[in-house]
Design a protein around this motif. Structure first.
Motif, short mmCIF file in Angstrom:
data_model
loop_
_atom_site.label_atom_id
_atom_site.label_comp_id
_atom_site.label_asym_id
_atom_site.label_seq_id
_atom_site.Cartn_x
_atom_site.Cartn_y
_atom_site.Cartn_z
N GLU A 34 0.81 -1.21 0.00
CA GLU A 34 0.00 0.00 0.00
C GLU A 34 0.85 1.27 0.00
O GLU A 34 0.34 2.35 -0.21
CB GLU A 34 -0.91 0.01 1.23
N TYR A 36 2.93 4.29 -0.97
CA TYR A 36 2.87 5.06 -2.22
C TYR A 36 4.21 5.05 -2.92
O TYR A 36 5.22 5.44 -2.35
CB TYR A 36 2.43 6.49 -1.91
N LYS A 37 4.21 4.57 -4.15
CA LYS A 37 5.47 4.49 -4.90
C LYS A 37 5.64 5.69 -5.83
O LYS A 37 6.67 5.85 -6.46
CB LYS A 37 5.49 3.20 -5.72
N GLY A 38 4.60 6.47 -5.96
CA GLY A 38 4.68 7.63 -6.85
C GLY A 38 4.39 7.26 -8.29
O GLY A 38 4.21 6.10 -8.62
N VAL A 39 4.33 8.27 -9.10
CA VAL A 39 4.04 8.08 -10.53
C VAL A 39 5.30 8.44 -11.29
O VAL A 39 5.88 9.51 -11.08
CB VAL A 39 2.85 8.97 -10.95
N ASP A 40 5.74 7.53 -12.17
CA ASP A 40 7.00 7.78 -12.89
C ASP A 40 6.88 8.94 -13.87
O ASP A 40 7.78 9.75 -13.99
CB ASP A 40 7.44 6.51 -13.63
N PHE A 42 3.97 11.76 -15.52
CA PHE A 42 2.62 12.30 -15.71
C PHE A 42 2.51 12.81 -17.14
O PHE A 42 3.50 13.27 -17.72
CB PHE A 42 2.38 13.48 -14.75
N PRO A 43 1.31 12.78 -17.72
CA PRO A 43 1.16 13.38 -19.06
C PRO A 43 1.32 14.89 -18.97
O PRO A 43 1.29 15.46 -17.88
CB PRO A 43 -0.27 12.99 -19.46
N SER A 44 1.46 15.51 -20.11
CA SER A 44 1.62 16.96 -20.14
C SER A 44 0.48 17.63 -19.35
O SER A 44 0.69 18.58 -18.60
CB SER A 44 1.63 17.43 -21.60
N ASN A 45 -0.73 17.10 -19.54
CA ASN A 45 -1.87 17.55 -18.76
C ASN A 45 -2.71 16.34 -18.37
O ASN A 45 -2.91 15.44 -19.20
CB ASN A 45 -2.74 18.51 -19.58
N THR A 46 -3.20 16.35 -17.15
CA THR A 46 -4.01 15.22 -16.66
C THR A 46 -5.17 14.96 -17.63
O THR A 46 -5.88 15.89 -18.00
CB THR A 46 -4.56 15.55 -15.25
N TYR A 124 -14.21 4.65 -19.82
CA TYR A 124 -13.85 4.20 -18.48
C TYR A 124 -15.11 3.62 -17.84
O TYR A 124 -16.15 4.28 -17.82
CB TYR A 124 -13.34 5.36 -17.62
N PRO A 132 -13.06 -0.70 -11.11
CA PRO A 132 -13.15 -1.05 -12.53
C PRO A 132 -14.13 -2.20 -12.77
O PRO A 132 -14.19 -3.15 -11.98
CB PRO A 132 -11.72 -1.46 -12.87
N GLY B 51 -3.44 20.38 -12.81
CA GLY B 51 -3.46 19.20 -13.69
C GLY B 51 -2.29 19.13 -14.64
O GLY B 51 -2.13 18.14 -15.35
N SER B 52 -1.46 20.18 -14.67
CA SER B 52 -0.29 20.14 -15.55
C SER B 52 0.75 19.17 -14.99
O SER B 52 0.72 18.84 -13.80
CB SER B 52 0.31 21.53 -15.71
N ARG B 53 1.66 18.73 -15.85
CA ARG B 53 2.68 17.77 -15.41
C ARG B 53 3.44 18.28 -14.20
O ARG B 53 3.63 17.57 -13.22
CB ARG B 53 3.64 17.47 -16.56
N ASP B 60 3.06 14.91 -6.28
CA ASP B 60 3.53 13.52 -6.16
C ASP B 60 4.78 13.46 -5.27
O ASP B 60 4.90 12.58 -4.41
CB ASP B 60 3.83 12.99 -7.57
N ARG B 64 5.40 11.53 -1.75
CA ARG B 64 6.51 10.58 -1.57
C ARG B 64 7.31 10.92 -0.32
O ARG B 64 7.71 10.04 0.43
CB ARG B 64 7.46 10.63 -2.77
N TRP B 73 -2.63 14.74 -1.11
CA TRP B 73 -3.46 13.67 -1.67
C TRP B 73 -4.74 14.27 -2.27
O TRP B 73 -5.17 13.88 -3.35
CB TRP B 73 -3.86 12.66 -0.60
N TYR B 80 -8.35 14.93 -11.82
CA TYR B 80 -8.98 13.68 -12.27
C TYR B 80 -10.49 13.77 -12.14
O TYR B 80 -11.24 13.31 -13.00
CB TYR B 80 -8.44 12.48 -11.48
N ARG B 83 -11.97 15.97 -14.82
CA ARG B 83 -11.80 15.47 -16.20
C ARG B 83 -12.37 14.08 -16.40
O ARG B 83 -12.10 13.42 -17.39
CB ARG B 83 -10.32 15.55 -16.58
N PHE B 87 -12.08 6.94 -11.12
CA PHE B 87 -11.35 5.88 -10.43
C PHE B 87 -10.08 6.45 -9.78
O PHE B 87 -9.82 6.24 -8.60
CB PHE B 87 -10.99 4.75 -11.42
N ARG B 95 -7.36 8.44 0.16
CA ARG B 95 -6.21 8.54 1.06
C ARG B 95 -6.29 9.83 1.89
O ARG B 95 -5.96 9.84 3.07
CB ARG B 95 -4.89 8.49 0.27
#
Lengths: 183, 282
Positions: A34, A36-40, A42-46, A124, A132, B51-53, B60, B64, B73, B80, B83, B87, B95
């Protein structure tokens, strides 16, 4: 000469210790899972939807990939024409049979380009607990087809200039029926 | 002072902006280094578009460094939600709620109501939040509604009308007696009137619409619902006059509206035209 290991004598205390160690290991493993490992990356915009050759129509183009607005950045066609859009889906959608367990949320997100054409549709699917879920294809395929066939979209306009924009439509389904359409 | 609709809308936009564009946190309140670092990253994320990178990377990183920092969080979840990726929104938001039920349980409940119309789920969150808040659940994230009014609307949409009226009483009458008229929400009387209309209490509904007119009278929904009620009371001539007034107001931009979602009891020009056509056929 074969070496024989003396078996551990099983007393009630050692048995309880073993159980305790197993439980502790399980808890530790769960905690690690559980953590948190973080996100490697992210896209330019969510929420960005990149072109996918397997899914997307190559004839659909985005006018300016650098600036794709969100529907809430400007006065959107969806918000102004929500009743017509609701009517379109509710009048064309046909629930199938065996829909008792078909409840949750289907969200279709897509781009309206600066000419008012739509593309890069993504779906989705979630159950009522936001987990899901895969709806019967008779439901999900039908909603996707209806969304792709919906005509009349107008591009986002800001200060007299047209822009590409993201839009999403969420269908709240209860036993296979459309209960409501949002946002 | 009589507020014009434009002023009210500007005020609401400002309040919405204040709520969504969260304020900076005073990082000096923390004593441990991980909280301080996370707090500074959280504040710095505000320099980038939501929402930008970059904004997401900063948040994030804050998580961490300090997984206990609930605000990060919550903040990373917001794009999300807006937009349509509910999920991922829930994964992050849950969290935040686990770490800080107060105030984030109230925020999650309100978001479930507003964005997903998940009335049942929203009500569960808000009822728990009501308890942990010591029965002072305050206002929705956009500042538009007292959370008792949100709970009333949830109960209404689930068909529990007496329970809806109970929450309306807490969200309107109690607020009125304890804090005064200016604390009653912008459109609360209208929502209670629509509830009473659905319960076929037409006189009660008209009384609440009268209160709404005294509070603020210049938006289409008031006259649309007065028109519907007059129609139901077989006062067709008055109904048509009301509906024409509603139509004029909608056409001049005076109606309930929100940048993200359709609002409760919001009407569109097609709703009014259909009602006019229906009454004319009688």
């Amino acid at each position: 000469m074969a070496l024989c290991r003396t078996p551990l004598k099983q007393t009630p205390i050692t048995a309880w210790l073993l159980v305790l160690i197993v439980i502790c290991n399980n808890i530790s493993a769960q905690t690690k899972a559980e953590r948190y490992k973080g996100v490697d990356s992210f896209p330019s915009n969510t929420g960005d939807i990149a072109f996918n050759t397997a899914l997307d129509d190559p004839s659909f183009t985005v006018c300016n990939p650098q600036i794709v607005l969100q529907y809430y950045n400007t006065t959107s066609y969806y918000k102004q024409h929500k009743r017509e859009i609701e009517h379109y889906f509710k009048s064309h959608y046909q629930p199938g049979t065996e829909t008792a367990d078909q409840s949750g949320y289907v969200t279709i997100r897509f781009i309206i380009n600066c000419s008012g054409q739509t593309g890069r549709f993504r779906m989705y699917e979630l159950d009522t607990g936001y987990k899901p879920f895969t709806f019967h294809s008779a439901i999900s395929d039908q909603l996707m087809k209806l969304a792709k066939n919906l005509q009349g979209w107008q591009p986002a306009v800001y200060k007299g200039k047209t822009y590409d924009s993201y839009q999403y439509i969420t269908f709240t389904l209860k036993k296979g029926l459309i209960e409501c359409i949002s946002p | 002072m009589h507020l014009t609709l434009k002023k009210c809308v500007l005020l609401l936009v400002l309040l919405t902006g204040m709520q969504w564009c969260r304020s900076q946190i005073n990082c000096r309140v923390f004593t441990d280094s991980s909280h301080i670092k996370a707090c500074l990253l959280y504040n710095a994320s505000d320099s980038f578009f939501q929402g930008s990178r970059k904004a997401q990377q900063y948040l994030d990183s804050a998580i961490r460094i300090c997984p206990d920092f609930a605000e990060a969080w919550r903040e990373i979840s917001v794009p999300y939600l807006k937009r349509g990726d509910f999920f991922t929104w829930r994964a992050y938001m849950d969290r935040a709620v686990a770490l800080k039920p107060y105030p984030f349980l109230g925020v999650r409940g309100w978001c479930r109501f507003k964005f997903l119309r998940d009335y049942e789920g929203a009500l569960i969150d808000l009822q728990k939040f009501d308890t942990i808040s010591g029965f002072h659940p305050a206002y929705s994230g956009d500042g538009n509604y007292h959370l008792y009014v949100v709970m009333a609307l949830c109960e209404r949409e689930l068909g529990n009308y007496p329970q809806a009226l109970h929450y309306f009483s807490l969200g309107i009458d109690s607020i009125l007696s304890q804090q005064g008229q200016s604390w009653v929400g912008f459109s609360d009387y209208l929502h209670r009137a629509v509830t009473k209309m659905r319960m076929k209490d037409y006189e009660g509904a008209l009384s609440d619409l009268d209160n709404q007119i005294k509070k603020y009278d210049n938006f289409a929904e008031i006259y649309y619902y007065i028109g519907l009620i007059h129609g139901l009371m077989h006062r067709e001539k008055e109904a048509l006059t009301d509906l024409e007034k509603a139509k004029t107001l909608v056409n001049s931009g005076h109606h309930l509206s929100d940048i993200y979602c359709e609002l409760p009891d919001e009407v569109f020009i097609t709703d009014i035209e259909e009602a006019i056509s229906r009454i004319k056929k009688l």
